[in-house]
Design a protein around this motif. Structure first.
Motif, short mmCIF file in Angstrom:
data_model
loop_
_atom_site.label_atom_id
_atom_site.label_comp_id
_atom_site.label_asym_id
_atom_site.label_seq_id
_atom_site.Cartn_x
_atom_site.Cartn_y
_atom_site.Cartn_z
N PRO A 1 -3.08 5.28 -3.07
CA PRO A 1 -2.84 3.83 -3.00
C PRO A 1 -2.82 3.23 -4.40
O PRO A 1 -3.23 3.86 -5.38
N GLY A 2 -2.35 1.99 -4.50
CA GLY A 2 -2.31 1.32 -5.78
C GLY A 2 -3.68 0.91 -6.25
O GLY A 2 -4.67 0.90 -5.49
N LYS A 3 -3.77 0.54 -7.51
CA LYS A 3 -5.04 0.16 -8.12
C LYS A 3 -5.58 -1.13 -7.52
O LYS A 3 -6.78 -1.29 -7.34
N TYR A 4 -4.67 -2.06 -7.20
CA TYR A 4 -5.10 -3.38 -6.76
C TYR A 4 -5.01 -3.53 -5.25
O TYR A 4 -3.99 -3.20 -4.65
N ARG A 5 -6.08 -4.05 -4.66
CA ARG A 5 -6.12 -4.31 -3.22
C ARG A 5 -6.10 -5.80 -2.91
O ARG A 5 -5.86 -6.19 -1.77
N THR A 6 -6.38 -6.63 -3.91
CA THR A 6 -6.39 -8.08 -3.73
C THR A 6 -5.69 -8.73 -4.93
O THR A 6 -5.37 -8.06 -5.91
N LEU A 7 -5.48 -10.04 -4.85
CA LEU A 7 -4.84 -10.78 -5.92
C LEU A 7 -5.74 -11.94 -6.36
O LEU A 7 -6.53 -12.46 -5.56
N PRO A 8 -5.62 -12.38 -7.63
CA PRO A 8 -6.44 -13.52 -8.07
C PRO A 8 -5.97 -14.82 -7.43
O PRO A 8 -4.85 -14.90 -6.91
N ARG B 1 1.68 -8.12 -4.95
CA ARG B 1 1.06 -6.80 -4.81
C ARG B 1 1.96 -5.94 -3.92
O ARG B 1 2.19 -6.26 -2.76
N VAL B 2 2.50 -4.90 -4.51
CA VAL B 2 3.46 -4.05 -3.80
C VAL B 2 2.72 -2.95 -3.05
O VAL B 2 1.85 -2.28 -3.60
N VAL B 3 3.08 -2.79 -1.80
CA VAL B 3 2.49 -1.75 -0.96
C VAL B 3 3.60 -0.88 -0.40
O VAL B 3 4.60 -1.38 0.12
N SER B 4 3.45 0.42 -0.53
CA SER B 4 4.43 1.35 0.02
C SER B 4 3.98 1.79 1.42
O SER B 4 2.85 2.19 1.62
N TYR B 5 4.89 1.66 2.37
CA TYR B 5 4.58 2.10 3.73
C TYR B 5 5.05 3.52 3.99
O TYR B 5 4.94 4.02 5.11
N ASP B 6 5.57 4.16 2.96
CA ASP B 6 5.97 5.56 3.04
C ASP B 6 4.83 6.40 2.50
O ASP B 6 4.50 6.31 1.31
N PRO B 7 4.19 7.23 3.31
CA PRO B 7 3.04 8.01 2.84
C PRO B 7 3.37 8.96 1.70
O PRO B 7 2.48 9.40 0.98
#
Length: 279
Positions: free
Chosen positions: A42-49, A114-120
């Motif tokens: 997963p990416g480094k960031y899970r939340t945003l400021p 915050r970009v999230v990839s739904y491709d495992p």
């Protein structure tokens, strides 16, 4: 003597049944040494400021100088900003500030995505690289071979002074050169046409900001003769993409917003936001 062969036959039958049960076991089909299926990290960031609080009051006073002349109640309203409409604050947030005075008007906006990839099989960072690359290409600043600034070879646009693409700095990509050419020559400043007298002011890729970054500078007509300049800085840090837009429109039709000053202030704010993400 007949008893011993009977025992041997019984043992053979039991062994046969055991072998048959192994054939039905799904685990028996797995081959030793087969590669295991792995999921991309997963990416480094899970939340945003919180976007409207991401810019300090002192910075807002510098970027929106005319606000200090307003009554205190109006000042507070300007400095509070207006949050962007979003339906998922964990994925995208933004804020807008506007200051209008008789001398000039200024507008500032920041956006965090915050970009999230739904491709495992694709990591969030890799997906964010793709999204950022599209923004960079849309600005007419694609690095050689489609590489990001950190991947671009030595001597390419990532050196900061000359953008890739056309020799005159993406004139056809954003139409900025055409708009800038309409600026009044009597303004007496190279800021009327970034790149004409100072290549350092051209739209370009930026070093030392996030994992990859670029700056765009567009001068457009506003009304009959007024000129509005908008400087944009977009950068990626891991799986978060940050966009900063800072614009100015002078009150006098003969004036052209200073490109260098706007660029310096926009870059300074972008670097502060990068530090906030890194904390």
């Amino acid at each position: 003597m007949a008893y011993v062969p009977g025992v041997a036959l019984l043992v053979a039958l039991v062994a046969g049944c055991s072998a048959g049960s192994d054939a039905d076991d799904p685990a028996a089909d797995s081959k030793p040494g087969s590669p295991a299926v792995t999921t991309a990290p997963p990416g480094k960031y899970r939340t945003l400021p919180e976007s409207c609080r991401a810019v300090p009051r002192s910075t807002l006073k510098d970027l929106l100088p005319g606000t200090a002349e307003l009554p205190e109640e109006q000042q507070e309203k300007v400095y509070e900003g207006t949050a962007s409409v979003t339906y998922d604050t964990d994925r995208k947030v933004g804020c807008r500030w506007t200051s209008d005075t008789p001398d000039a008007s200024w507008n500032l906006s920041i956006d965090f995505e915050r970009v999230v990839s739904y491709d495992p099989s694709v990591s969030d960072d890799d997906r964010a690289r793709e999204v950022y690359a599209t923004k960079q290409e849309d600005a007419g600043l694609a690095a050689p071979g489609g590489a990001t600034p950190s991947e671009a070879p030595s001597g390419s646009a990532s050196s900061g002074s000359t953008p890739s693409g056309s020799p005159d700095g993406k004139a056809t990509a954003t139409g900025s050169s055409a708009a800038e050419s309409s600026a009044s020559p009597s303004a007496g400043s190279d800021s009327a046409t970034p790149g004409a007298g100072d290549e350092d002011l051209r739209p370009r890729l930026l070093d030392d900001l996030g994992d990859a970054a670029f700056l765009d500078d567009v001068l457009t007509p506003a009304g009959s003769t007024a000129q509005h300049r908008t400087v944009s800085v977009v950068f990626r840090t891991s799986n978060v993409i940050v966009t900063v837009h800072y614009g100015e429109q002078p009150g006098r039709v003969t004036e052209v917003p200073d490109s260098r000053e706007l660029q310096e202030k926009t870059q300074a704010l972008a670097r502060n936001l990068d530090e906030i993400l890194s904390d």
